[in-house]
Design an enzyme around this catalytic site. Structure first.
Site, mmCIF file in Angstrom:
data_model
loop_
_atom_site.group_PDB
_atom_site.id
_atom_site.type_symbol
_atom_site.label_atom_id
_atom_site.label_comp_id
_atom_site.label_asym_id
_atom_site.label_seq_id
_atom_site.Cartn_x
_atom_site.Cartn_y
_atom_site.Cartn_z
ATOM 1 N N GLU A 121 28.137 44.307 37.639
ATOM 2 C CA GLU A 121 28.636 44.598 36.294
ATOM 3 C C GLU A 121 28.150 43.587 35.261
ATOM 4 O O GLU A 121 28.349 43.771 34.059
ATOM 5 C CB GLU A 121 30.177 44.610 36.300
ATOM 6 N N LYS A 150 48.361 34.376 50.144
ATOM 7 C CA LYS A 150 49.568 33.991 49.411
ATOM 8 C C LYS A 150 50.617 33.518 50.412
ATOM 9 O O LYS A 150 51.270 34.313 51.068
ATOM 10 C CB LYS A 150 50.070 35.163 48.575
ATOM 11 N N TRP A 195 49.013 29.964 46.423
ATOM 12 C CA TRP A 195 47.740 30.562 46.824
ATOM 13 C C TRP A 195 46.885 29.583 47.620
ATOM 14 O O TRP A 195 46.784 28.415 47.278
ATOM 15 C CB TRP A 195 46.958 31.020 45.579
HETATM 16 P P1 ADP Z 1 28.569 44.258 45.899
HETATM 17 O O1 ADP Z 1 29.131 43.184 46.797
HETATM 18 O O2 ADP Z 1 29.439 45.449 45.803
HETATM 19 O O3 ADP Z 1 27.148 44.521 46.061
HETATM 20 P P2 ADP Z 1 28.149 42.546 43.702
HETATM 21 O O4 ADP Z 1 26.862 42.113 44.239
HETATM 22 O O5 ADP Z 1 28.222 42.915 42.305
HETATM 23 O O6 ADP Z 1 28.720 43.753 44.461
HETATM 24 O O7 ADP Z 1 29.208 41.448 44.110
HETATM 25 C C1 ADP Z 1 29.796 40.635 43.159
HETATM 26 C C2 ADP Z 1 30.804 39.745 43.819
HETATM 27 O O8 ADP Z 1 30.186 38.870 44.750
HETATM 28 C C3 ADP Z 1 31.491 38.818 42.851
HETATM 29 O O9 ADP Z 1 32.520 39.441 42.149
HETATM 30 C C4 ADP Z 1 31.966 37.711 43.773
HETATM 31 O O10 ADP Z 1 33.174 38.056 44.433
HETATM 32 C C5 ADP Z 1 30.891 37.635 44.800
HETATM 33 N N1 ADP Z 1 29.984 36.527 44.472
HETATM 34 C C6 ADP Z 1 28.821 36.577 43.819
HETATM 35 N N2 ADP Z 1 28.265 35.354 43.737
HETATM 36 C C7 ADP Z 1 29.108 34.506 44.360
HETATM 37 C C8 ADP Z 1 29.103 33.101 44.614
HETATM 38 N N3 ADP Z 1 28.102 32.318 44.241
HETATM 39 N N4 ADP Z 1 30.161 32.573 45.266
HETATM 40 C C9 ADP Z 1 31.193 33.344 45.676
HETATM 41 N N5 ADP Z 1 31.245 34.668 45.476
HETATM 42 C C10 ADP Z 1 30.216 35.243 44.828
#
Ligand code: ADP
Length: 546
Positions: A334, A443, A448
């Site tokens: 997004e 939780k 948290w």
């Molecule tokens: P999908 O997993 O559905 O392919 P995305 O690639 O858009 O979707 O995933 C985005 C999500 O990945 C973020 O909202 C977050 O939770 C996680 N994410 C992305 N980069 C990081 C990071 N550097 N550290 C932790 N979580 C991450």
């Protein structure tokens, strides 16, 4: 009063024409399915993309039509990336690792008219053909006539060969100008729950995102960079690398389908790559290979990792053993996808060793153009003290306002903020750190616990290859952390020695109640831990305990 500046729209085609005109001889290098190396220049990419527009026109594609791709990182895929949006159509990249029924759903939801498919997906396309025949009229295999694979399509669908179509087309197309808010690309988030949702990018958002990722404090991409996106072109536009490399006039190296340690080491060194980007898992594989083979990386200076949290071992090992800087980024489909990038400010520039690693575990500060905040359950903004954690909200010109098919603005709150679904802290210097997905946070007794923090500590154990922490239901505390670990190849894991690692690093009540050793962990199609599946299996693990 309006200003008096030119109003040329931000067209994706002009990223490519810039590269062709001002960096004509800079190379795009691809490893093909046939394991050969294909080389040409940005000038060639531009000319071939115009030729591909002619092909698309012949296939009946017009403005607004969706052009699907099921392909690895390679030059033909790159041509679709530019030709489709350049002619006012939409390049729809599809993740081939999804379940075939999800792929068919996505193709039909997007109403793709044409699919461009790598030979390695011949069986997949044969399997889903009957389910997508209502929309897809032509399947173009991304290869030459001599390598056409066996594919059976449904009645009414036509199979074509990319190179044959290209050979028959001319390249006299002239890139048009149109509204910069026109849709350019479509990418479905893999959706760990429910059906995938489409994010529909625009030319304008892509341009602005491209500018932002090239900046020195972000990916720092210039004409002297040699960029290898390990992240697939079907995963949020390979994080923008195919656009940024063109706008910078950088050399772009597209690795094809094999991303194992030995193959990656060979291509990184042979093509003198300086900068590469991908999810942590791939670089953990690379690290394992370097260590076991004694190989070195001869030119790579920086690895950008994101998509899931960077484990400390990755940062430490590449810095201390190989002199390579692992830089942490955060984003999501997004957000086109980049939201934050961890480049130290003056205050952190002097950090070394464990302190530098601790800082690099943060996902970073916003790339200019994005704003962010953290809020509590009532939507009140929380302080930037690096301690308080809450729901992460973002806004900016390359953030989605709605999912494909929904009303514009429907993904935003009344003040225009997009809820990321991540839980984070922000420190006084503006560095954000993800502590969890909101659905993964534990939780316990009303407080948290961050599963990512606990996982990072577990993987610093020499015998642990991978770790997942989930919330298991608990009679007294509501939820308690349960740690699942996968042993490193040839090792056994002593749970007590893993738990001992937590001492002094986290509050006592954060300690997992139990460590379960498992042979493997489930992953999503984008390589992330599939915690829904783990919760389904282990949520009642503590039931009956006091
Ligand atoms: P999908 O997993 O559905 O392919 P995305 O690639 O858009 O979707 O995933 C985005 C999500 O990945 C973020 O909202 C977050 O939770 C996680 N994410 C992305 N980069 C990081 C990071 N550097 N550290 C932790 N979580 C991450």
């Amino acid at each position: 009063m309006l200003g008096l500046m030119q109003t040329k729209g931000l067209m994706i085609s002009s990223i490519l024409t810039h590269a062709a005109r001002h960096h004509a001889s800079a190379e795009v290098i691809s490893r093909t399915h046939e394991n050969t190396t294909h080389r040409y220049t940005w000038r060639d990419v531009e000319a071939r993309s115009r030729r591909l527009v002619r092909v698309l026109q012949k296939l009946g594609i017009g403005a607004g039509d969706r052009v699907g791709t099921l392909a690895w990182n390679g030059y033909r895929h790159l041509e679709v990336y530019y030709a489709a949006p350049g002619m006012e159509a939409v390049c729809h990249t599809i993740n081939p690792r999804l379940h075939p029924s999800d792929i068919a759903y996505i193709v039909n939801h997007a109403q793709d008219k044409v699919l461009f498919v790598d030979s390695s997906f011949a069986a997949l396309i044969t399997a889903i053909a009957p389910h997508i025949a209502a929309n897809v009229k032509t399947v173009v295999m991304l290869t030459d006539a001599g390598h056409m694979p066996e594919v059976t399509l449904a009645p009414g669908m036509t199979l074509a060969c990319y190179d044959t179509l290209m050979d028959a087309a001319d390249d006299d197309y002239v890139w048009p100008d149109f509204d910069e808010n026109t849709a350019s690309a479509l990418c479905y988030t893999s959706g760990t729950t429910g059906r995938p949702k489409g994010v529909l990018y625009t030319h304008r958002a892509t341009w602005l995102h491209t500018y932002s990722i090239m900046l020195p404090d972000v990916m720092n991409i210039g004409a002297n960079s040699r960029v290898l996106p390990v992240v697939p072109m079907f995963h949020v536009n390979a994080w923008g690398a195919p656009y940024a490399a063109a706008l910078a006039g950088a050399t772009l190296v597209l690795p094809g389908r094999h991303l194992d340690g030995p193959t990656l080491t060979e291509i990184l060194n042979t093509e003198r790559v300086t900068f590469t980007a991908g999810v942590p898992t791939v670089f953990l594989g690379l690290l394992q290979h370097l260590r076991s083979s004694g190989s070195r990386l001869t030119t790579v200076k920086r690895i950008v990792t994101g998509g899931s949290a960077a484990p400390p071992i990755l940062i430490d090992a590449f810095r201390d053993e190989y002199g390579v800087s692992v830089e942490h980024a955060w984003g999501m489909s997004e957000l086109s996808p980049l939201g934050t990038f961890n480049t130290p400010k003056a205050a952190q520039a002097g950090l070394t060793g464990a302190e530098a690693t601790r800082h690099m575990l943060k996902q970073g500060r916003v790339s200019p153009g994005i704003d962010m905040k953290i809020v509590d359950g009532e939507g009140r903004e929380l302080p930037w003290d690096g301690v308080a954690f809450g729901d992460l909200m973002v806004k900016g010109p390359w953030v989605a306002s709605a999912y494909y098919g929904d009303e514009p603005g429907s993904a935003l709150d009344v003040n225009g903020w997009f809820a990321t679904g991540d839980v984070a802290t922000i420190d006084a210097d503006g560095f954000m750190e993800i502590t969890d997905r909101s659905k993964d946070v534990i939780k316990s007794g009303g407080e948290w616990i961050s599963s990512i923090t606990l996982e990072n500590i577990a993987v610093s154990h020499p015998d642990v290859a991978e770790a997942a922490v989930i919330a298991a239901a608990h009679k007294k505390w509501d939820e308690r952390p349960l740690l699942l670990v996968v042993p490193a190849p040839g090792k056994t894991v002593d749970p007590a020695s893993v738990l001992a690692l937590y001492e002094g690093k986290v509050a006592k009540w954060w300690l997992p109640d139990e460590v379960v050793v498992v042979p493997e962990l489930p992953h999503t199609a984008t390589g992330k831990l599939l915690k829904t599946a783990l919760r389904a299996t282990y949520k009642d693990h503590y039931i009956g305990r006091p």
